[in-house]
Design a protein around this motif. Structure first.
Motif, mmCIF file in Angstrom:
data_model
loop_
_atom_site.group_PDB
_atom_site.id
_atom_site.type_symbol
_atom_site.label_atom_id
_atom_site.label_comp_id
_atom_site.label_asym_id
_atom_site.label_seq_id
_atom_site.Cartn_x
_atom_site.Cartn_y
_atom_site.Cartn_z
ATOM 1 N N GLN A 86 0.887 -1.102 -0.003
ATOM 2 C CA GLN A 86 -0.153 0.094 0.100
ATOM 3 C C GLN A 86 0.729 1.296 0.140
ATOM 4 O O GLN A 86 0.682 2.160 -0.762
ATOM 5 C CB GLN A 86 -0.972 -0.111 1.307
ATOM 6 C CG GLN A 86 -1.925 0.991 1.383
ATOM 7 C CD GLN A 86 -3.058 1.005 0.109
ATOM 8 O OE1 GLN A 86 -3.310 -0.146 -0.405
ATOM 9 N NE2 GLN A 86 -3.592 1.947 -0.317
ATOM 10 N N GLN A 109 1.228 4.175 -3.036
ATOM 11 C CA GLN A 109 0.981 5.606 -2.737
ATOM 12 C C GLN A 109 1.961 6.295 -3.349
ATOM 13 O O GLN A 109 1.993 7.390 -3.839
ATOM 14 C CB GLN A 109 0.714 5.803 -1.363
ATOM 15 C CG GLN A 109 -0.613 5.243 -0.790
ATOM 16 C CD GLN A 109 -0.927 5.442 0.869
ATOM 17 O OE1 GLN A 109 0.080 5.579 1.392
ATOM 18 N NE2 GLN A 109 -2.330 5.498 1.140
ATOM 19 N N GLN A 147 2.380 6.479 -6.955
ATOM 20 C CA GLN A 147 1.460 7.481 -7.630
ATOM 21 C C GLN A 147 1.869 8.850 -7.410
ATOM 22 O O GLN A 147 1.778 9.686 -8.447
ATOM 23 C CB GLN A 147 -0.007 7.147 -6.852
ATOM 24 C CG GLN A 147 -1.121 8.094 -7.359
ATOM 25 C CD GLN A 147 -2.303 7.577 -6.939
ATOM 26 O OE1 GLN A 147 -2.649 7.073 -5.774
ATOM 27 N NE2 GLN A 147 -3.499 8.235 -7.435
#
Length: 165
Positions: free
Chosen positions: A107, A111, A114
């Protein structure tokens, strides 16, 4: 004489107010529309989705391995010693912890990826908005999502053109 002063004061206020309005030119742009249709953003989203699918497949494989071990250990639990059962229990706990850590790390990495992909795109959009706004003589360009707009010039199409799509 008094009427002349009042008329002169009214004229100064009127022309002064018009001068302030004439100096401040405001336009708006729909950044969300640009972000959803910009090819670089679409490519970045595809990269994130592909990475997400890879992590998801790895996570599923790990969970399946854990389930297989749990089934095997539960069927063999009565036939093995307590020491082996304790060892297996510790092994299962370790696997569960690794799976949980993997999920959290995946996760975080998604992030970060991104942010790494989107930051240069956002900077490019901002630079384009500034460029188009200055070229058209605007002092302020507002994002339509952030303000309630009654009227004004929409620069969205010009910014999209400047960005090449």
């Amino acid at each position: 004489m008094k009427q002349l002063k009042t008329l002169l004061l009214a004229a100064v206020l009127f022309f002064g107010a018009n001068q302030v309005n004439a100096q401040t030119k405001i336009a708006h742009v729909n950044v969300e529309e640009i972000m959803t249709k910009m090819p670089a953003v679409i490519d970045a989203q595809k990269q994130i989705e592909k990475l997400s699918q890879t992590y998801e497949a790895d996570f599923t494989t790990m969970r399946n391995e854990l389930q297989t071990k749990l089934q095997k250990y539960s069927t063999e639990a009565e036939q093995v010693t307590d020491a082996i059962n304790k060892e297996r229990s510790k092994e299962v706990e370790d696997m569960e912890r690794r799976i949980q850590d993997f999920g959290q790390n995946a996760q975080k990495e998604l992030q970060q990826k991104q942010m790494d992909l989107m930051k240069p795109i956002q900077l490019k959009i901002k630079a384009s908005i500034e460029k188009v706004g200055k070229a058209k003589g605007f002092q302020y360009v507002a994002d339509m999502a952030s303000f309630i707009l009654v009227d004004g010039t929409d620069l969205t199409a010009d910014v999209k053109k400047d960005l090449g799509f």
